[in-house]
Design an enzyme around this catalytic site. Structure first.
Site: not given
Ligand code: GRF
Length: 218
Positions: A113, A69
């Protein structure tokens, strides 16, 4: 006076609908930022196509090319810093980031999130919300700290869980809110209205509200 638009780097791992919401907001004049690069750890991320279609600079820093990482994150930081962003946005970036990375971008690193944090940190939030029988769900945008999904909250949007909701139906309604919330938070930051003050996000010098706002209506 024309202000220089805030330089922004967006990190993605997947389909990139949140990235698209940022791109769309810049195109229709809701968001005056300069997206300097879209970087993905996943070469197959559909969001890279969205970025290319918008004429944005894209880069792939594949975590699988690095033995550990710290090596991956050092390369990622180099790629980001070459673009000199004032803000780094995690828009569906699915790698947990280490302390040196987070310390380097503290106060200029935000994440979206799909839950009403602090509830339902981690993955598969929609299914877990349904399994728990929760009545409310939603999305949160927050500053990123070493506490995974636990950084200072900037804003949340609440979505009612409907009887009989499938995971997909619920996810779709939450996603709609994400697509409003994230460009809004970026705009506040770009306007100099949003900042991190210790463990508190501040908007217009007022502590960001704890209560979620009602869902945006389409
Ligand atoms: C979203 O639900 C975001 O909240 C989470 O991952 C997903 C990404 O979706 N962190 P996208 O790739 O933006 O369509």
């Amino acid at each position: 006076m024309t202000a220089t638009p805030l330089p922004v780097v967006v990190l993605i791992s997947g389909r990139g609908t949140n990235l698209q919401s940022i791109i769309d907001a810049t195109h229709d004049g809701r968001l005056a930022i300069d997206i300097r690069a879209v970087i993905s750890n996943n070469p197959g991320a559909a969001g890279l196509e969205r970025a290319r279609a918008a004429g944005l600079h894209t880069e792939i820093i594949d975590h699988r090319d690095f033995p550990d990482r710290p090596g991956f994150e050092a390369a990622l930081m180099q790629a980001i810093d070459r673009r000199r962003p004032g803000l780094v946005v995690l828009a569906g970036f699915m790698r947990i980031l280490g302390e040196p990375f987070i310390a380097h971008y503290l106060g200029r690193l935000i994440n979206i999130h799909p839950s009403l944090l602090p509830a339902f940190k981690g993955l598969n939030t929609h299914a877990r919300v349904l399994a728990a029988g929760a009545r409310e769900h939603g999305a949160t945008v927050h500053f990123v700290t070493a506490d995974v999904d636990g950084g200072p909250i900037i804003a949340r949007a609440v979505v009612a869980v409907r009887p009989g909701d499938s995971t997909e139906q619920l996810a779709a309604r939450v996603l709609e809110q994400e697509h409003q919330l994230l460009p809004d938070a970026i705009r506040w930051f770009a306007e100099g209205r949003l900042r991190l003050n210790g463990a508190q996000a501040m908007l217009d010098d007022v502590a960001c509200p704890v209560a979620p706002r009602q869902a945006y209506t389409a």
